[in-house]
Design a protein around this motif. Structure first.
Motif, mmCIF file in Angstrom:
data_model
loop_
_atom_site.group_PDB
_atom_site.id
_atom_site.type_symbol
_atom_site.label_atom_id
_atom_site.label_comp_id
_atom_site.label_asym_id
_atom_site.label_seq_id
_atom_site.Cartn_x
_atom_site.Cartn_y
_atom_site.Cartn_z
ATOM 1 N N ILE A 10 27.091 73.938 60.776
ATOM 2 C CA ILE A 10 27.661 74.506 59.552
ATOM 3 C C ILE A 10 29.178 74.324 59.549
ATOM 4 C CG2 ILE A 10 28.118 76.665 58.305
ATOM 5 C CD1 ILE A 10 25.278 77.568 59.229
ATOM 6 N N MET A 11 29.812 74.589 60.680
ATOM 7 C CA MET A 11 31.265 74.422 60.761
ATOM 8 C C MET A 11 31.662 72.978 60.479
ATOM 9 S SD MET A 11 32.134 76.832 64.058
ATOM 10 C CE MET A 11 33.883 76.378 64.100
ATOM 11 N N LYS A 51 24.324 86.730 63.266
ATOM 12 C CA LYS A 51 24.475 87.292 61.921
ATOM 13 C C LYS A 51 25.943 87.413 61.543
ATOM 14 C CE LYS A 51 23.550 91.427 59.176
ATOM 15 N NZ LYS A 51 24.934 91.601 58.760
ATOM 16 N N THR A 52 26.759 87.916 62.446
ATOM 17 C CA THR A 52 28.190 88.087 62.192
ATOM 18 C C THR A 52 28.877 86.747 61.955
ATOM 19 O OG1 THR A 52 28.238 90.102 63.515
ATOM 20 C CG2 THR A 52 30.341 88.988 63.158
ATOM 21 N N MET A 53 28.570 85.775 62.809
ATOM 22 C CA MET A 53 29.196 84.460 62.682
ATOM 23 C C MET A 53 28.733 83.753 61.405
ATOM 24 S SD MET A 53 29.191 83.230 66.656
ATOM 25 C CE MET A 53 30.511 82.020 66.555
ATOM 26 N N TYR A 59 26.867 82.384 55.207
ATOM 27 C CA TYR A 59 25.418 82.233 55.340
ATOM 28 C C TYR A 59 24.806 83.568 55.728
ATOM 29 C CZ TYR A 59 25.816 77.143 55.167
ATOM 30 O OH TYR A 59 26.050 75.850 54.767
ATOM 31 N N LYS A 60 23.478 83.654 55.651
ATOM 32 C CA LYS A 60 22.771 84.865 56.059
ATOM 33 C C LYS A 60 21.467 84.475 56.749
ATOM 34 C CE LYS A 60 20.676 85.318 51.480
ATOM 35 N NZ LYS A 60 20.596 86.153 50.298
ATOM 36 N N ILE A 61 20.898 85.414 57.473
ATOM 37 C CA ILE A 61 19.623 85.202 58.144
ATOM 38 C C ILE A 61 18.515 85.649 57.203
ATOM 39 C CG2 ILE A 61 18.148 85.939 60.055
ATOM 40 C CD1 ILE A 61 20.695 86.261 61.723
ATOM 41 N N VAL A 62 17.510 84.803 57.033
ATOM 42 C CA VAL A 62 16.355 85.122 56.208
ATOM 43 C C VAL A 62 15.109 84.830 57.034
ATOM 44 C CG1 VAL A 62 15.085 84.550 54.109
ATOM 45 C CG2 VAL A 62 17.588 84.524 54.092
ATOM 46 N N GLY A 73 18.936 72.974 52.792
ATOM 47 C CA GLY A 73 20.212 73.510 53.261
ATOM 48 C C GLY A 73 20.037 74.633 54.261
ATOM 49 N N GLY A 74 18.778 75.009 54.561
ATOM 50 C CA GLY A 74 18.500 76.076 55.517
ATOM 51 C C GLY A 74 18.330 75.532 56.925
#
Length: 84
Positions: A10-11, A51-53, A59-62, A73-74
């Motif tokens: 992601i980075m 989750k924090t990062m 982004y979020k966790i699903v 994109g997931g």
């Protein structure tokens, strides 16, 4: 894919540097590097830290059932990679 690999991907995609992520998380750049590079033989990063990062990167966790496809994109983290 391991959680730290997802963060790095992601980075890279979003062109976020270690310094920028450190600023967003209010931690040192060295701490970001340490968390993303498993040089001390640590297990993968805990879910709470992931989750924090991810939140700092937008982004979020699903959680979805196994039979559902991962949205475009997931990312999928293997069961053994998610540590509580």
């Amino acid at each position: 894919m391991e959680a730290r690999e997802i963060i790095k991907d992601i980075m890279s995609t979003d062109e976020v540097t270690n310094a920028e992520l450190a600023r967003r998380l209010d931690i040192t750049q060295a701490t970001v590097w340490d968390r993303l590079n498993n040089k001390k033989g640590r297990k993968d990063i805990p879910v709470s830290l992931l989750k924090t990062m991810l939140s700092a990167l937008g982004y979020k966790i699903v959680v979805v059932p196994d039979e559902m496809p991962i949205p475009e994109g997931g990312y999928e983290v293997g069961q053994t990679d998610m540590v509580g």
